[in-house]
Design a protein around this motif. Structure first.
Motif, PDB file in Angstrom:
ATOM      1  N   GLY A  50      72.923  62.652   3.494  1.00 15.73           N
ATOM      2  CA  GLY A  50      72.555  61.782   4.596  1.00 15.73           C
ATOM      3  C   GLY A  50      71.379  60.888   4.249  1.00 15.73           C
ATOM      4  N   ARG A  51      70.705  60.375   5.281  1.00 10.98           N
ATOM      5  CA  ARG A  51      69.582  59.463   5.084  1.00 10.98           C
ATOM      6  C   ARG A  51      68.278  60.132   5.494  1.00 10.98           C
ATOM      7  NH1 ARG A  51      73.777  55.981   6.827  1.00 10.98           N
ATOM      8  NH2 ARG A  51      74.141  54.243   5.390  1.00 10.98           N
ATOM      9  N   HIS A  52      67.266  59.923   4.665  1.00 12.71           N
ATOM     10  CA  HIS A  52      65.951  60.525   4.914  1.00 12.71           C
ATOM     11  C   HIS A  52      64.872  59.511   4.582  1.00 12.71           C
ATOM     12  CE1 HIS A  52      67.567  64.665   5.356  1.00 12.71           C
ATOM     13  NE2 HIS A  52      68.485  64.210   4.532  1.00 12.71           N
ATOM     14  N   SER A  53      63.726  59.643   5.252  1.00 10.07           N
ATOM     15  CA  SER A  53      62.619  58.722   4.990  1.00 10.07           C
ATOM     16  C   SER A  53      61.522  59.350   4.129  1.00 10.07           C
ATOM     17  CB  SER A  53      62.011  58.239   6.315  1.00 10.07           C
ATOM     18  OG  SER A  53      61.601  59.330   7.100  1.00 10.07           O
ATOM     19  N   GLU A  54      61.576  60.667   3.922  1.00  9.85           N
ATOM     20  CA  GLU A  54      60.606  61.317   3.045  1.00  9.85           C
ATOM     21  C   GLU A  54      61.260  62.488   2.333  1.00  9.85           C
ATOM     22  OE1 GLU A  54      56.162  63.413   2.993  1.00  9.85           O
ATOM     23  OE2 GLU A  54      56.895  62.397   4.795  1.00  9.85           O
ATOM     24  N   MET A  55      61.028  62.587   1.030  1.00  8.22           N
ATOM     25  CA  MET A  55      61.558  63.674   0.213  1.00  8.22           C
ATOM     26  C   MET A  55      60.453  64.178  -0.709  1.00  8.22           C
ATOM     27  SD  MET A  55      64.892  63.738   0.938  1.00  8.22           S
ATOM     28  CE  MET A  55      65.613  64.592  -0.462  1.00  8.22           C
TER      29      MET A  55
END
Length: 322
Positions: free
Chosen positions: A294-299
């Motif tokens: 999916g989509r994430h803004s912080e990893m």
């Protein structure tokens, strides 16, 4: 020896006859319990059960996704404080059955299932184990790589094609990758990459974090984004600030020709770091071991040393002295 054989009947290159042959071959020498996965996450449930019930080994016949699930089931959450010693867990063995089989091949397992089965049995007989380090993010372990941006977009598109009934061949991966770079229909947000002892790198368009090398394979050809990264050291990071076709074509040619030290003006690379952080103002596509997350803004990517025993040949010497 008690062995759990986990097979994925939906893997790209497994067949009923091949699965039965593998079962019969192993059962002639060991006590084997065969488990066929039926749903997403099932392989992880089986890995957890194998750890709880004290199996000597878990053999996975399937693709990288199935192997990833079993490893996560064996180990549990990466942040757990009571992570068991690797020697107390079942050893993880692999007989390739997917399209890329990156993890097995990075360990030195033959891509031919028949040859791999003979390798596996010889090593099981000798009780040969190798302890490897793993990366982790989002509360999950990853075996060989994770990425944000363009490569995750490619993984998402490949999953769509598999769901439409198309096989995940090396040629289809290559075509999808090239088409994604040329297309404006799949924009990837820019993000920032942070690693220890470096200034933050801004304006990144795509980035990989590797736990070993190669990053992937194109047929028989290994693609090494981080030639100095292996299962015994820290993480490799590969981050590019451009998705321009010309600049990445030159970089891609270096990767395809097996450069021992791929470099480019728009590329940041480090082959042995303890952690990596990706942050984006808007969510970006993320993949782990070829599985779209999916989509994430912080990893935040971390590494834990020597946590999993695998049934594999001893480590070989990599280019650049590792």
């Amino acid at each position: 020896m008690r062995v759990m054989l986990v097979t994925n009947p939906f893997a790209t290159f497994t067949t009923p006859a091949g699965r039965d042959a593998l079962d019969n071959t192993l059962a002639a020498r060991y006590h084997v319990d065969v488990e066929h996965t039926t749903h997403r996450g099932h392989a992880g449930e089986l890995g957890a059960r194998a750890a709880a019930e004290g199996y000597d080994a878990v053999v996975v016949h399937g693709g990288d996704g199935s192997v990833n699930e079993v490893a996560n089931g064996l180990l549990g959450h990466p942040d757990r404080s009571d992570l068991p010693p690797s020697a107390s867990l079942p050893a993880l063995g692999v007989v390739p059955g997917g399209s890329a089989n990156v993890f097995a091949r990075a360990l030195g397992i033959d891509r031919d299932p028949l040859v791999a089965t003979r390798q596996l049995m010889d090593m099981l007989d000798a009780r040969q184990r190798r302890t490897i380090s793993l990366g982790h993010t989002l509360g999950r372990w990853f075996l060989f790589n994770a990425g944000m941006g363009m490569d995750a977009i490619v993984v998402r598109q490949m999953e769509d094609k598999r769901q439409a009934g198309k096989k995940a061949t090396a040629q289809r991966y290559l075509f999808t990758t090239v088409a994604s770079f040329f297309s404006s229909a799949h924009p990837s947000p820019t993000f920032t990459v942070e690693v220890p002892e470096h200034e933050p790198l801004t304006g990144v368009r795509f980035g990989f974090v590797s736990n070993t090398g190669p990053w992937t394979y194109l047929g028989a050809r290994p693609i090494r984004t981080n030639p100095g990264t292996d299962f015994d050291h820290g993480l490799g990071v590969f981050a590019a600030t451009s998705i321009g076709v010309l600049r990445n074509s030159v970089l891609g040619s270096k990767l395809l020709t097996g450069s021992k030290d791929p470099r480019a003006g728009h590329l940041f690379r480090d082959d042995d770091v303890e952690w990596v952080r990706f942050t984006s103002e808007e969510p970006a596509d993320v993949q782990m071991d070829g599985d779209y997350l999916g989509r994430h803004s912080e990893m935040l990517f971390g590494c834990r040393r020597h946590v999993l025993d695998v049934v594999a040949p001893p480590a070989t010497v990599l280019p650049m002295g590792k």
